[in-house]
Each structure stands twice: as C-alpha cells, then as structure tokens.
Design a protein around this motif. Sequence first.
Motif, short mmCIF file in Angstrom:
data_model
loop_
_atom_site.label_atom_id
_atom_site.label_comp_id
_atom_site.label_asym_id
_atom_site.label_seq_id
_atom_site.Cartn_x
_atom_site.Cartn_y
_atom_site.Cartn_z
N LEU A 167 46.90 45.38 36.88
CA LEU A 167 45.70 44.61 37.23
C LEU A 167 44.44 45.42 36.94
O LEU A 167 44.46 46.65 36.91
CB LEU A 167 45.73 44.23 38.71
CG LEU A 167 46.84 43.29 39.16
CD1 LEU A 167 46.84 43.14 40.68
CD2 LEU A 167 46.70 41.93 38.49
N THR A 168 43.34 44.72 36.75
CA THR A 168 42.06 45.40 36.57
C THR A 168 41.69 46.13 37.86
O THR A 168 42.15 45.79 38.95
CB THR A 168 40.93 44.42 36.24
OG1 THR A 168 40.74 43.53 37.35
CG2 THR A 168 41.22 43.63 34.97
N ASN A 169 40.83 47.12 37.71
CA ASN A 169 40.37 47.89 38.85
C ASN A 169 39.77 46.99 39.92
O ASN A 169 40.04 47.16 41.11
CB ASN A 169 39.35 48.93 38.36
CG ASN A 169 38.87 49.83 39.47
OD1 ASN A 169 37.87 49.52 40.12
ND2 ASN A 169 39.56 50.93 39.69
N SER A 170 38.98 46.01 39.51
CA SER A 170 38.31 45.15 40.50
C SER A 170 39.31 44.27 41.25
O SER A 170 39.14 44.03 42.45
CB SER A 170 37.22 44.30 39.84
OG SER A 170 37.78 43.48 38.85
N VAL A 171 40.36 43.80 40.60
CA VAL A 171 41.35 42.98 41.29
C VAL A 171 42.21 43.85 42.22
O VAL A 171 42.54 43.45 43.33
CB VAL A 171 42.22 42.17 40.30
CG1 VAL A 171 43.32 41.41 41.02
CG2 VAL A 171 41.35 41.20 39.51
N GLN A 172 42.53 45.05 41.78
CA GLN A 172 43.24 45.98 42.67
C GLN A 172 42.39 46.23 43.92
O GLN A 172 42.89 46.18 45.04
CB GLN A 172 43.50 47.31 41.96
CG GLN A 172 44.56 47.26 40.91
CD GLN A 172 44.76 48.60 40.23
OE1 GLN A 172 44.03 49.57 40.47
NE2 GLN A 172 45.76 48.67 39.37
N ARG A 173 41.10 46.49 43.70
CA ARG A 173 40.20 46.76 44.82
C ARG A 173 40.10 45.54 45.75
O ARG A 173 40.04 45.69 46.97
CB ARG A 173 38.81 47.15 44.29
CG ARG A 173 37.84 47.53 45.38
CD ARG A 173 36.60 48.20 44.84
NE ARG A 173 36.89 49.42 44.11
CZ ARG A 173 37.34 50.55 44.63
NH1 ARG A 173 37.53 50.61 45.93
NH2 ARG A 173 37.57 51.60 43.91
N TYR A 174 40.09 44.34 45.18
CA TYR A 174 40.05 43.12 45.98
C TYR A 174 41.21 43.11 46.99
O TYR A 174 41.00 42.87 48.19
CB TYR A 174 40.12 41.89 45.07
CG TYR A 174 40.46 40.61 45.80
CD1 TYR A 174 39.48 39.89 46.47
CD2 TYR A 174 41.77 40.14 45.84
CE1 TYR A 174 39.80 38.73 47.16
CE2 TYR A 174 42.09 38.99 46.53
CZ TYR A 174 41.10 38.28 47.18
OH TYR A 174 41.42 37.15 47.87
N HIS A 175 42.41 43.39 46.51
CA HIS A 175 43.58 43.35 47.40
C HIS A 175 43.54 44.47 48.44
O HIS A 175 43.82 44.23 49.62
CB HIS A 175 44.88 43.41 46.58
CG HIS A 175 45.16 42.14 45.86
ND1 HIS A 175 45.57 41.00 46.49
CD2 HIS A 175 45.06 41.83 44.54
CE1 HIS A 175 45.73 40.03 45.61
NE2 HIS A 175 45.42 40.51 44.42
N VAL A 176 43.17 45.67 48.01
CA VAL A 176 43.10 46.80 48.95
C VAL A 176 42.03 46.55 50.00
O VAL A 176 42.26 46.76 51.20
CB VAL A 176 42.87 48.12 48.18
CG1 VAL A 176 42.50 49.24 49.12
CG2 VAL A 176 44.11 48.47 47.37
#
Length: 157
Positions: free
Chosen positions: A119-128
């Motif tokens: 996943l893109t960094n921003s989508v990873q960050r969204y989940h975290v």
Amino acid sequence: MANTSKRASVRFDTTLTAVGNNTGIVVPPEVVEELGGGKRAAVVVNVNGYEYRNTMATMNDKQMISVSAAIRKETGLAGGDQIRVTLALADSPRPVDIPKDLAAAFKKNPKAKAFFDGLTNSVQRYHVDNINGAKTDETRQRRVDKAIELFLADKPR
C-alpha cells in the motif's frame, strides 16, 4: 526524528505566527524558491533544535508550515516567539510505525502483511492512525481485525 545534516537545507529567523487557534511558520518566498520543492513541499522542519516533518501550505497568499498544539507544548513555543528555522526537503515518505497489536496480527496473517506492505504510505498511515485513534481496547481490536479482513480481501480501505 529525521536527520537533516546530509540534506541541503535553508535556515532563517522569524517570529512564530498565531492567528486564532492556528499557529505556524511563515516561509519567505525566497526560502521557498531556494529550497526548490514547490509550494506544497514535504519538509523536515527544525525549530530551535526541535525537528519534525510537515508539508508547506498556502494560507492568505503566504507559504506556511503549521506548528501543532502538541509541538508547542513539547517545545514551550507560543505565537510571537522568535525562532530559528531550518528547512530541508523530505527525501522519503514518513515512516509508518506499526502498532504492536497490528504487528502481532500480521504475524498470524502474512498475506495481510504482504498486502499492507504494497500500500502507499498514506494508506498505510490511514490504517495505523485509525487503530491508534481508538479510545478503548475493544475498539482498537475491532479496528485491527477490520484492517486484517480488508487486507486479506485485497482491499486497501
């Protein structure tokens, strides 16, 4: 925190600007130009020795970098304070720190971890951020479970 010692950087002195509840650093046009990343550049900001990452934004026809309440609390800074700012272009995405409970779920579900890694960094960050924002342990666990369910179904959100 990131280390700006090996990056080209620009240093300037200014006053921390406060307008209502918003506090930020006005970045002079010549600094924006010298930095070379454009008006919405991702930057590593060093304010009086405290370093953080942020993105420049345009507000009232000025380039600004926000200084959150958490940063102000940690540094003791307030609107009107004189500050020394060093800016460097951020040369990589912000690292995503995977919470322990999500990491444990990934150990049980390597396919979900492989999907997450793609996943893109921003989508990873969204989940975290979604998991870290839970107010109760039950909500947190539900969010971890939901994320794993999505990743196993090859869905980013």
